[in-house]
Design a protein around this motif. Sequence first.
Motif, PDB file in Angstrom:
ATOM      1  N   GLU A  82      43.750  34.658  50.868  1.00  0.00           N
ATOM      2  CA  GLU A  82      43.498  35.630  49.802  1.00  0.00           C
ATOM      3  C   GLU A  82      43.080  36.937  50.456  1.00  0.00           C
ATOM      4  O   GLU A  82      42.135  36.977  51.256  1.00  0.00           O
ATOM      5  N   LEU A  84      41.443  40.505  50.008  1.00  0.00           N
ATOM      6  CA  LEU A  84      40.564  41.223  49.093  1.00  0.00           C
ATOM      7  C   LEU A  84      40.928  42.700  49.040  1.00  0.00           C
ATOM      8  O   LEU A  84      41.571  43.226  49.963  1.00  0.00           O
ATOM      9  N   MET A 154      42.016  30.797  45.752  1.00  0.00           N
ATOM     10  CA  MET A 154      40.948  31.783  45.643  1.00  0.00           C
ATOM     11  C   MET A 154      41.434  32.934  44.782  1.00  0.00           C
ATOM     12  O   MET A 154      42.619  33.252  44.755  1.00  0.00           O
ATOM     13  N   LEU A 156      39.778  36.858  42.919  1.00  0.00           N
ATOM     14  CA  LEU A 156      38.677  37.785  42.637  1.00  0.00           C
ATOM     15  C   LEU A 156      39.003  38.563  41.377  1.00  0.00           C
ATOM     16  O   LEU A 156      40.061  39.191  41.278  1.00  0.00           O
ATOM     17  N   GLY A 159      34.308  41.376  39.988  1.00  0.00           N
ATOM     18  CA  GLY A 159      33.034  41.010  40.579  1.00  0.00           C
ATOM     19  C   GLY A 159      32.711  39.534  40.569  1.00  0.00           C
ATOM     20  O   GLY A 159      31.584  39.144  40.902  1.00  0.00           O
ATOM     21  N   THR A 160      33.678  38.716  40.225  1.00  0.00           N
ATOM     22  CA  THR A 160      33.490  37.262  40.275  1.00  0.00           C
ATOM     23  C   THR A 160      34.555  36.661  41.179  1.00  0.00           C
ATOM     24  O   THR A 160      35.746  36.954  41.022  1.00  0.00           O
ATOM     25  N   PHE A 161      34.109  35.831  42.099  1.00  0.00           N
ATOM     26  CA  PHE A 161      35.015  35.179  43.034  1.00  0.00           C
ATOM     27  C   PHE A 161      35.186  33.722  42.612  1.00  0.00           C
ATOM     28  O   PHE A 161      34.202  32.986  42.437  1.00  0.00           O
ATOM     29  N   TYR A 162      36.451  33.304  42.432  1.00  0.00           N
ATOM     30  CA  TYR A 162      36.774  31.962  41.959  1.00  0.00           C
ATOM     31  C   TYR A 162      37.367  31.135  43.095  1.00  0.00           C
ATOM     32  O   TYR A 162      38.175  31.631  43.879  1.00  0.00           O
ATOM     33  N   TYR A 174      30.226  38.337  43.375  1.00  0.00           N
ATOM     34  CA  TYR A 174      30.693  38.961  44.623  1.00  0.00           C
ATOM     35  C   TYR A 174      30.553  40.468  44.511  1.00  0.00           C
ATOM     36  O   TYR A 174      30.875  41.067  43.472  1.00  0.00           O
ATOM     37  N   GLU A 176      31.688  44.069  46.633  1.00  0.00           N
ATOM     38  CA  GLU A 176      32.653  44.510  47.643  1.00  0.00           C
ATOM     39  C   GLU A 176      31.992  44.672  49.008  1.00  0.00           C
ATOM     40  O   GLU A 176      30.914  45.254  49.136  1.00  0.00           O
ATOM     41  N   GLN A 207      44.302  40.313  34.111  1.00  0.00           N
ATOM     42  CA  GLN A 207      43.038  39.771  34.612  1.00  0.00           C
ATOM     43  C   GLN A 207      42.206  39.070  33.533  1.00  0.00           C
ATOM     44  O   GLN A 207      40.998  38.918  33.677  1.00  0.00           O
TER      45      GLN A 207
END
Length: 429
Positions: A82, A84, A154, A156, A159-162, A174, A176, A207
């Motif tokens: 993944e 970012l 994975m 993002l 602001g949330t990481f799955y 999460y 940055e 999203q």
Amino acid sequence: MDLMARVTAVVGGVMVMLQRVGAPRTQAVGTKPVIPSARKQGIMTLKMPTAKGWASGQLPKTAPGLKVNAFASGLDHPRWIEVLPNGDVLVAEAKEQPNPPKTLMDRATQATMRRARAIGVSANRISLWRDADGDGVAERREVFLEGQNQPFGMALVNGTFYVGNTDGIVAFPYEEGETRLNGPGRKLVEFKPGGHWTRSLIVSPDQSKLYAGVGSLSNIGDQGMQAEEGRAAIWELDLASGAARIFASGLRNPVGMAWEPVTGALWTVVNERDGLGDETPPDYLTSVEEDGFYGWPYCYWGGTVDDRVAQDPQMVSRAITPDYALGGHTASLGLCWMPAGTLPGFSEGMVIGQHGSWNRSVLSGYRLIFVPFENGRPAGPPQDILWGFLSEDEKFSYGRPVGVAIGPDKASLLMADDVGNVIWRITGV
């Protein structure tokens, strides 16, 4: 190599020789594949090269106009990637963890898989790799997240990481630039673990939703369909409400997913069933319809019935024929959309990491391929991007392709190699 592995190699070699007699020489590939009639194997073909890894200075082979280098190395069975928004590259390091064997076939399979480094103790972590100077080689490595349960997919979102663990989806806050996440996370969805254990994730273009691939427990519902409930499917999670449902089903093992930008359709690659021959049925690339059913376990490639399974004619009549065959037992796992201009000599289309399977007398896969698209549809034969992962005599594997992603610079591809323990970077010369 232990005694069981030696015995398996001898018996497997005999079975492979028998299965090669009359085996098809042409791959079942494309929108209108020629799929041989089922040829039941009895004792399934069990062929897996011994994992060797890469010698110093040895590299995969590339298509003309391309070059490859190790972006990151020294990993522990890297499976998924993944990238970012800030350019950090996350890698899920995980491995299948076998259950205690119940049968002689279980023991033989596990001995073979250990020799191939396909099962064992799982690292259960996500590592972060940062290439701050932009030279194509990551110089910083951090443990981003650990203590997971076979992490794979994975994503993002705001602001949330799955994380897609084998037993469900977990969410973490999460910010940055963070290089490490802590805490247990929030469990959002539970999945039945094990079997085809990978849980890939992809976010919808707006999203608002998250999609997860959940593979079957067994080959063809061997432990009954109750044990397969909620499996062999792509799930949809509404991020606002938390509601989760099956989006599409009958997909034996859907792994990589990608959005096709012209039509907006979701696409996936699927690993089909074993035990019917080298090219029967082919693994495939397909668009995914909402509430669509793709045949497993009752039938394959549309309405071709698998008579090893207790039948349901109504389900067979619903089965959707996949869009594009990828050859039998290629174990096509990785998938990403590649825009035109990313790599010289390649148009727009899908990039697929073919891991290679054990259920063939002549091995296939073990390469990174490209399927060109036009107007939202596959438009031509597959093209090789990267190969050379398998020795010519098929006895050893130097590497095995898995997850793929567009690099942070948008002008490269990254590919996870879980035998070589490398993340390869492919660019123009």
